[in-house]
Design a protein around this motif. Structure first.
Motif, PDB file in Angstrom:
ATOM      1  N   ASP A  92      44.782  32.728 -48.627  1.00 59.95           N
ATOM      2  CA  ASP A  92      44.325  31.863 -49.718  1.00 59.95           C
ATOM      3  C   ASP A  92      45.493  31.190 -50.443  1.00 59.95           C
ATOM      4  O   ASP A  92      45.461  29.984 -50.717  1.00 59.95           O
ATOM      5  N   TYR A  93      46.518  31.989 -50.748  1.00 56.52           N
ATOM      6  CA  TYR A  93      47.616  31.434 -51.528  1.00 56.52           C
ATOM      7  C   TYR A  93      48.517  30.530 -50.690  1.00 56.52           C
ATOM      8  O   TYR A  93      49.176  29.635 -51.227  1.00 56.52           O
ATOM      9  N   GLN A  94      48.566  30.753 -49.398  1.00 58.83           N
ATOM     10  CA  GLN A  94      49.352  29.867 -48.550  1.00 58.83           C
ATOM     11  C   GLN A  94      48.760  28.460 -48.510  1.00 58.83           C
ATOM     12  O   GLN A  94      49.458  27.493 -48.180  1.00 58.83           O
ATOM     13  N   LYS A  95      47.485  28.351 -48.870  1.00 57.12           N
ATOM     14  CA  LYS A  95      46.820  27.043 -48.899  1.00 57.12           C
ATOM     15  C   LYS A  95      46.966  26.359 -50.259  1.00 57.12           C
ATOM     16  O   LYS A  95      46.616  25.186 -50.412  1.00 57.12           O
ATOM     17  N   SER A  96      47.467  27.076 -51.254  1.00 53.14           N
ATOM     18  CA  SER A  96      47.542  26.555 -52.614  1.00 53.14           C
ATOM     19  C   SER A  96      48.779  25.686 -52.808  1.00 53.14           C
ATOM     20  O   SER A  96      49.869  26.005 -52.333  1.00 53.14           O
ATOM     21  N   ASP A  97      48.604  24.586 -53.541  1.00 48.61           N
ATOM     22  CA  ASP A  97      49.730  23.711 -53.862  1.00 48.61           C
ATOM     23  C   ASP A  97      50.481  24.180 -55.105  1.00 48.61           C
ATOM     24  O   ASP A  97      51.599  23.740 -55.370  1.00 48.61           O
ATOM     25  N   ASP A  98      49.852  25.069 -55.884  1.00 46.24           N
ATOM     26  CA  ASP A  98      50.439  25.514 -57.155  1.00 46.24           C
ATOM     27  C   ASP A  98      51.269  26.784 -57.034  1.00 46.24           C
ATOM     28  O   ASP A  98      51.946  27.173 -57.982  1.00 46.24           O
ATOM     29  N   VAL A  99      51.195  27.436 -55.883  1.00 51.53           N
ATOM     30  CA  VAL A  99      51.857  28.729 -55.713  1.00 51.53           C
ATOM     31  C   VAL A  99      52.712  28.695 -54.440  1.00 51.53           C
ATOM     32  O   VAL A  99      52.244  28.254 -53.383  1.00 51.53           O
ATOM     33  N   LYS A 100      53.941  29.181 -54.570  1.00 53.83           N
ATOM     34  CA  LYS A 100      54.799  29.313 -53.398  1.00 53.83           C
ATOM     35  C   LYS A 100      54.748  30.757 -52.921  1.00 53.83           C
ATOM     36  O   LYS A 100      55.033  31.683 -53.682  1.00 53.83           O
ATOM     37  N   VAL A 101      54.351  30.964 -51.672  1.00 49.65           N
ATOM     38  CA  VAL A 101      54.206  32.307 -51.109  1.00 49.65           C
ATOM     39  C   VAL A 101      55.462  32.676 -50.330  1.00 49.65           C
ATOM     40  O   VAL A 101      55.861  31.974 -49.401  1.00 49.65           O
ATOM     41  N   GLU A 102      56.069  33.786 -50.738  1.00 53.03           N
ATOM     42  CA  GLU A 102      57.231  34.322 -50.027  1.00 53.03           C
ATOM     43  C   GLU A 102      56.791  35.579 -49.292  1.00 53.03           C
ATOM     44  O   GLU A 102      56.441  36.583 -49.909  1.00 53.03           O
ATOM     45  N   ASP A 103      56.771  35.515 -47.973  1.00 52.18           N
ATOM     46  CA  ASP A 103      56.371  36.654 -47.147  1.00 52.18           C
ATOM     47  C   ASP A 103      57.606  37.500 -46.864  1.00 52.18           C
ATOM     48  O   ASP A 103      58.512  37.089 -46.142  1.00 52.18           O
ATOM     49  N   LYS A 104      57.642  38.704 -47.449  1.00 55.81           N
ATOM     50  CA  LYS A 104      58.811  39.569 -47.308  1.00 55.81           C
ATOM     51  C   LYS A 104      58.683  40.557 -46.162  1.00 55.81           C
ATOM     52  O   LYS A 104      59.562  41.387 -45.958  1.00 55.81           O
ATOM     53  N   GLY A 105      57.575  40.497 -45.451  1.00 54.96           N
ATOM     54  CA  GLY A 105      57.359  41.458 -44.377  1.00 54.96           C
ATOM     55  C   GLY A 105      56.677  42.700 -44.901  1.00 54.96           C
ATOM     56  O   GLY A 105      55.606  43.076 -44.434  1.00 54.96           O
ATOM     57  N   PHE A 106      57.284  43.331 -45.908  1.00 54.24           N
ATOM     58  CA  PHE A 106      56.688  44.506 -46.527  1.00 54.24           C
ATOM     59  C   PHE A 106      55.595  44.123 -47.523  1.00 54.24           C
ATOM     60  O   PHE A 106      54.725  44.920 -47.843  1.00 54.24           O
ATOM     61  N   GLY A 107      55.666  42.917 -48.028  1.00 60.58           N
ATOM     62  CA  GLY A 107      54.725  42.476 -49.042  1.00 60.58           C
ATOM     63  C   GLY A 107      54.892  40.996 -49.313  1.00 60.58           C
ATOM     64  O   GLY A 107      55.593  40.285 -48.591  1.00 60.58           O
ATOM     65  N   LEU A 108      54.241  40.534 -50.388  1.00 63.86           N
ATOM     66  CA  LEU A 108      54.273  39.123 -50.761  1.00 63.86           C
ATOM     67  C   LEU A 108      54.860  38.958 -52.158  1.00 63.86           C
ATOM     68  O   LEU A 108      54.678  39.814 -53.021  1.00 63.86           O
ATOM     69  N   ALA A 109      55.533  37.835 -52.369  1.00 63.84           N
ATOM     70  CA  ALA A 109      55.923  37.403 -53.709  1.00 63.84           C
ATOM     71  C   ALA A 109      55.264  36.056 -53.942  1.00 63.84           C
ATOM     72  O   ALA A 109      55.476  35.110 -53.180  1.00 63.84           O
ATOM     73  N   LEU A 110      54.434  35.988 -54.980  1.00 63.57           N
ATOM     74  CA  LEU A 110      53.742  34.755 -55.331  1.00 63.57           C
ATOM     75  C   LEU A 110      54.495  34.103 -56.494  1.00 63.57           C
ATOM     76  O   LEU A 110      54.523  34.641 -57.600  1.00 63.57           O
ATOM     77  N   HIS A 111      55.119  32.958 -56.244  1.00 68.88           N
ATOM     78  CA  HIS A 111      55.926  32.268 -57.243  1.00 68.88           C
ATOM     79  C   HIS A 111      55.087  31.180 -57.908  1.00 68.88           C
ATOM     80  O   HIS A 111      54.585  30.275 -57.238  1.00 68.88           O
ATOM     81  N   PHE A 112      54.943  31.259 -59.229  1.00 67.49           N
ATOM     82  CA  PHE A 112      54.144  30.311 -59.995  1.00 67.49           C
ATOM     83  C   PHE A 112      55.056  29.341 -60.743  1.00 67.49           C
ATOM     84  O   PHE A 112      56.215  29.661 -61.033  1.00 67.49           O
TER      85      PHE A 112
END
Length: 264
Positions: free
Chosen positions: A127-147
């Motif tokens: 869902d967040y990878q489709k968002s224009d307002d949030v940058k998704v950082e996939d760390k392998g172990f988890g996600l960081a959602l940058h607003f």
């Protein structure tokens, strides 16, 4: 925040006396907001040049053992600031590279994540990878959602808290970022693990630990250093921190490290 400003002459002298008296020093440093000023583009958030210079002097001193501890993934952290003979902990200590080991160490491996937790995690990622307002950082172990703002972060925080409540994942909120990661490990556990390995490898009987960090994720490390020196870097926040001392910003960190590099 009723804490002591470390660069006040009296406080700085107190800390320096403890450092001078210590047989060995294990120095743990967060990166973003501590060594590097915040930048909207994480890959452009470089450590201040004077900090890098001081760290290269400090790490050559016989009794110093230097480690960087960050929420960034290990490979990215090393690309931002690479110091020979230093140890690194990426992803809040989920991946650790010790200066005396060839292979990366994974002290905590996620096991038996239930189907529902994994399903929710995968759905949030899509869902967040489709968002224009949030940058998704996939760390392998988890996600960081940058607003792009604290307001936007708070909008999503409540929904995510509800979704992952009681699951195998936990949420950690920083400045304009929400991290989703496995439960059971944090910077405090990572620092304790690194401490044990460093002391065993170098046969250290005793060591004074110093930790400098600026975010909620660093509170776990402050908590385990009850007999060490803990320093919170305020930036523009006023966290109710467990650290004993504080600095205003990375520029203050640079002043402290320059002082230690020159005096000790």
């Amino acid at each position: 925040m009723n804490k002591k400003y470390l660069l006040d002459a009296h406080n700085l002298q107190t800390v320096k006396k403890r450092i001078e008296a210590a047989e060995n020093l294990l120095v743990f440093l967060d990166y973003d907001g501590t060594l590097a000023p915040f930048n909207p583009e994480p890959l452009s958030a470089y450590a201040l040049p004077q900090i890098e210079k001081s760290l290269n002097i400090i790490k050559r001193k016989n009794k110093y053992y230097l480690s960087l501890v960050s929420g960034r993934k290990l490979s990215e952290l090393k690309s931002m600031l690479h110091l020979e003979d230093a140890s690194y902990a990426g992803s809040h200590g989920l991946e650790i590279e010790l200066s005396f080991e060839v292979e990366v160490v994974y002290p905590y491996q996620t096991k038996n994540i239930d189907i529902l937790s994994q399903k929710n995690y995968d759905q949030v990622k899509r869902d967040y990878q489709k968002s224009d307002d949030v940058k998704v950082e996939d760390k392998g172990f988890g996600l960081a959602l940058h607003f792009n703002s604290l307001e936007k972060q708070k909008e999503h925080e409540k929904k995510l808290d509800s979704l992952f409540a009681g699951s195998a994942y936990q949420l950690l909120s920083g400045r304009e970022v929400i991290e989703i990661r496995p439960k059971g490990w944090d910077k405090g556990k990572g620092v304790d693990y690194m401490t044990q390995r460093i002391k065993e490898n170098f046969e250290l009987d005793s060591a004074l630990r110093i930790y400098i960090g600026d975010d909620r994720t660093d509170e776990d490390a402050f908590e385990v250093l009850d007999d060490g020196i803990t320093v919170y870097v305020k930036n523009d926040s006023n966290l109710n921190t467990k650290a004993e001392y504080y600095l205003e910003n990375p520029e203050d960190t640079a002043k402290l490290l320059n002082n230690l590099a020159g005096e000790l």
